[in-house]
Design an enzyme around this catalytic site. Structure first.
Site, PDB file in Angstrom:
ATOM      1  N   GLU A 110      -2.502   0.520   7.907  1.00 34.75           N
ATOM      2  CA  GLU A 110      -1.600  -0.551   7.482  1.00 34.75           C
ATOM      3  C   GLU A 110      -0.377   0.005   6.752  1.00 34.75           C
ATOM      4  O   GLU A 110       0.755  -0.411   7.005  1.00 34.75           O
ATOM      5  CB  GLU A 110      -2.355  -1.541   6.576  1.00 34.75           C
ATOM      6  CG  GLU A 110      -1.493  -2.705   6.112  1.00 34.75           C
ATOM      7  CD  GLU A 110      -2.155  -3.584   5.055  1.00 34.75           C
ATOM      8  OE1 GLU A 110      -3.336  -3.336   4.727  1.00 34.75           O
ATOM      9  OE2 GLU A 110      -1.485  -4.510   4.557  1.00 34.75           O
ATOM     10  N   HIS A 151       0.831  -1.224   0.000  1.00 31.12           N
ATOM     11  CA  HIS A 151       0.000   0.000   0.000  1.00 31.12           C
ATOM     12  C   HIS A 151       0.861   1.269   0.000  1.00 31.12           C
ATOM     13  O   HIS A 151       1.949   1.263  -0.523  1.00 31.12           O
ATOM     14  CB  HIS A 151      -0.993  -0.031   1.167  1.00 31.12           C
ATOM     15  CG  HIS A 151      -1.693  -1.367   1.279  1.00 31.12           C
ATOM     16  ND1 HIS A 151      -2.753  -1.726   0.480  1.00 31.12           N
ATOM     17  CD2 HIS A 151      -1.430  -2.454   2.058  1.00 31.12           C
ATOM     18  CE1 HIS A 151      -3.133  -2.966   0.780  1.00 31.12           C
ATOM     19  NE2 HIS A 151      -2.333  -3.437   1.728  1.00 31.12           N
ATOM     20  N   GLU A 175       1.944 -11.546   6.132  1.00 29.41           N
ATOM     21  CA  GLU A 175       0.883 -10.850   6.868  1.00 29.41           C
ATOM     22  C   GLU A 175       1.301 -10.882   8.338  1.00 29.41           C
ATOM     23  O   GLU A 175       1.192 -11.915   9.007  1.00 29.41           O
ATOM     24  CB  GLU A 175      -0.471 -11.544   6.665  1.00 29.41           C
ATOM     25  CG  GLU A 175      -0.988 -11.477   5.235  1.00 29.41           C
ATOM     26  CD  GLU A 175      -1.611 -10.119   4.859  1.00 29.41           C
ATOM     27  OE1 GLU A 175      -1.477  -9.161   5.644  1.00 29.41           O
ATOM     28  OE2 GLU A 175      -2.211 -10.040   3.773  1.00 29.41           O
TER      29      GLU A 175
HETATM   30 ZN   LIG Z   1      -2.302  -5.251   2.755  1.00 29.54          ZN
END
Ligand SMILES: [Zn+2]
Length: 561
Positions: free
Chosen positions: A402, A387, A517
């Protein structure tokens, strides 16, 4: 594969000859931990060794294998971070960096990589035997340590093994006994009788109770009714049994034991009985011996570079000692009782320069293999914080973005890799917008060796948390596993394992590529963790260790002339 076609035909012919000459043309089965492995193509017998294709072979042992065409290596890794490397047409092998050998070299037959079954499983610490009657190779996890400990009227028994086991318990009357069966496990411990005289248990007897299927049995002779609970460690093959008189208080670790260690296995302190150093070129191996399973933490410090290995709940028995190791890149190894309450033994390794290391534990022995591994310095690692810019990514319940968290973690990974002398390509190093398709393209065109994308997870179900790593291509599997192993050990949140996903950044990359993650930003507690500097540093160190472990076994690509 065409470059080996001629050689393969020859090998195939000789295998068939060997097979028929011995009257063994019929298929040989491979049974791993009770699973009759569905082989992609039949196993063959060559020079007295059963050879089988690696596809699916190691999974029932809790291990995975990958074949790298670039240097024709086969890498097998398991949950306790044993890494075995060997190569096509070579009998040499490395187990956690230590040289070993195979009786027969692995070979390519058709599109399948064949390995000698017994020998490769033996390198993983498994028990393996060819059974003439069943025409099968039986492979089992081995029980390598049984450590009973008594505290406040309850009994805990730590059972260490080299692979997964299935556990069954039964209570039998007249006389009263508790029977614990470890299915698909072979007993390697010497001791057969453990005197207890506490917690309702007189003694524990152990035996190899049955073969085919292989069952190791522990019998607890009881003097009153008991309750039993069994825990399996998520990141090792340790099984812990807790036994106590019915209705009495549950197991409690004795006073002084370190808090929060998994399974309360740090009941009575272990005794560290010896620390030694064995030089190997510029580097070497540090061996820490103790009376039981060690719960350890390893930390790296700079100025000067040093490693500190803290063994939790451990009493240091030898007098304080300093091992001088001049002539190598190791300046000194020192070991001492670091704190008395809780008892922590600390081993400090002072280095002339940064070295890589692989740490491994089996049967009360910790080994730290140091390597100069300058090869890793030829690598270029692409780190991609997900991102950024116009895309904040997922946003946590209290507003954490995030894009910001993963950038900070990624920069920490960059600094750790840079300290190792490993070159890093940041796909973004500030809060900027980067097109999804550009991310793998930039990594590829810059000549990156591996690609690591860093994200924070989100789920519509607020209760979901933990860490997981995604990969897509076969050459990415071991990298994903190594990073996830590290995350699972250090983060203290559930390890959700490795998974495949058809993400653009994984699909459009022909280099080992993974997407980490780190934790669930949608989960209130995970979001709090992601806000915490120390947690971010732990994530970065875990990703860094996984990458370094991978680079140690992954060849630096040839430069174009
Ligand atoms: Zn992500």
């Amino acid at each position: 594969m065409k470059f080996v076609a001629a050689a393969l035909l020859a090998v195939a012919a000789s295998w068939m000859l060997a097979g028929s000459a011995a009257g063994q043309a019929a298929g040989v089965k491979v049974v791993v931990n009770g699973v009759d492995v569905p082989l992609a193509v039949p196993a063959v017998v060559f020079n007295g060794q059963v050879m089988a294709p690696i596809a699916g072979l190691f999974e029932p042992m809790g291990a995975i294998a990958a074949f790298y065409e670039t240097d024709r290596s086969i890498v097998v890794t398991n949950r306790v971070r044993t890494t075995v490397v060997f190569w096509l047409n070579e009998t040499a092998a490395l187990v956690n960096g230590q040289p070993r050998s195979l009786p027969v070299a692995p070979a390519l037959l058709g599109s399948q990589v064949f390995v000698p079954v017994q020998a490769t499983f033996a390198l993983l610490g498994a028990w393996a035997r060819f059974d003439e009657t069943d025409r099968a190779v039986f492979v089992n996890s081995q029980i390598t340590g049984i450590t009973p400990q008594v505290s406040a009227g309850a009994l805990q028994v730590a059972v260490d093994a080299t692979g997964p086991m299935q556990v069954e318990t039964n209570v039998i009357s007249n006389p009263d006994r508790l029977v614990v069966d470890f299915i698909n496990a072979t007993l390697r411990t010497q001791e057969r009788l453990y005197a207890v005289s506490d917690a309702g248990v007189d003694r524990i007897r152990t035996a190899q109770f049955q073969v085919k299927p292989y069952v190791s049995r522990m019998v607890f002779d009881l003097n009153q009714p008991v309750e039993v609970s069994i825990t399996t460690a998520p990141t090792s093959y340790l099984v812990t049994l807790q036994v106590r008189p019915k209705g009495s208080a549950p197991w409690q670790a004795p006073e002084g034991a370190s808090k929060g260690s998994p399974l309360g296995r740090s009941a009575n302190p272990v005794k560290v009985t010896g620390v030694s150093f064995q030089p190997d070129g510029q580097a070497g191996r540090i061996t820490v011996d103790s009376t039981g399973s060690m719960d350890y933490k390893i930390r790296e410090f700079m100025f000067p570079d040093r490693l500190a290995i803290d063994v939790q709940n451990a009493v240091f028995i030898p007098v304080k000692r300093e091992i001088s190791v001049d002539g190598t890149s190791v300046v000194a190894v020192r070991a001492a009782q670091f704190t008395a309450r809780p008892p922590v033994t600390r081993i400090v390794v002072t280095l002339k320069r940064k070295l890589n290391y692989i740490i491994n534990q089996s049967a009360g022995r910790l080994t730290i293999d140091l390597s100069t591994n300058t090869a890793a310095r030829g690598h270029l690692v692409a780190i991609d914080p997900g991102h950024g810019g116009e895309d904040p990514g997922a946003v946590g319940p209290s507003g954490l973005r995030e894009a910001d968290v993963v950038l900070d973690i990624a920069l920490r990974v960059r600094d750790l890799l840079a300290h190792d002398g490993i070159r890093v390509l940041m796909i973004r190093d500030s809060d900027t917008t980067v097109d999804l398709a550009d991310r793998p393209r930039v990594a590829r065109e810059s000549g990156s060796t591996i690609y690591v994308s860093i994200h924070a997870n989100a789920s519509p179900r607020a209760a979901v948390n933990g860490t997981e790593t995604f990969f897509l291509t076969p050459q990415s599997l071991v990298l994903a596993q190594m990073i996830q192993d590290e995350l699972g050990v250090v983060l203290g949140i559930p390890s959700r394992g490795i998974k495949t996903a058809n993400f653009v950044v994984l699909r459009d990359n022909d280099i080992p590529s993974v997407l980490v993650e780190t934790a669930f930003i949608s989960h209130a507690d995970d979001e709090l963790r992601l806000r915490d500097q120390a947690f971010r540093q732990h994530v970065a160190e875990a990703v860094h260790h996984g990458i370094v472990r991978f680079l140690a076994i992954y060849p630096v690509p040839q430069q174009a002339p």
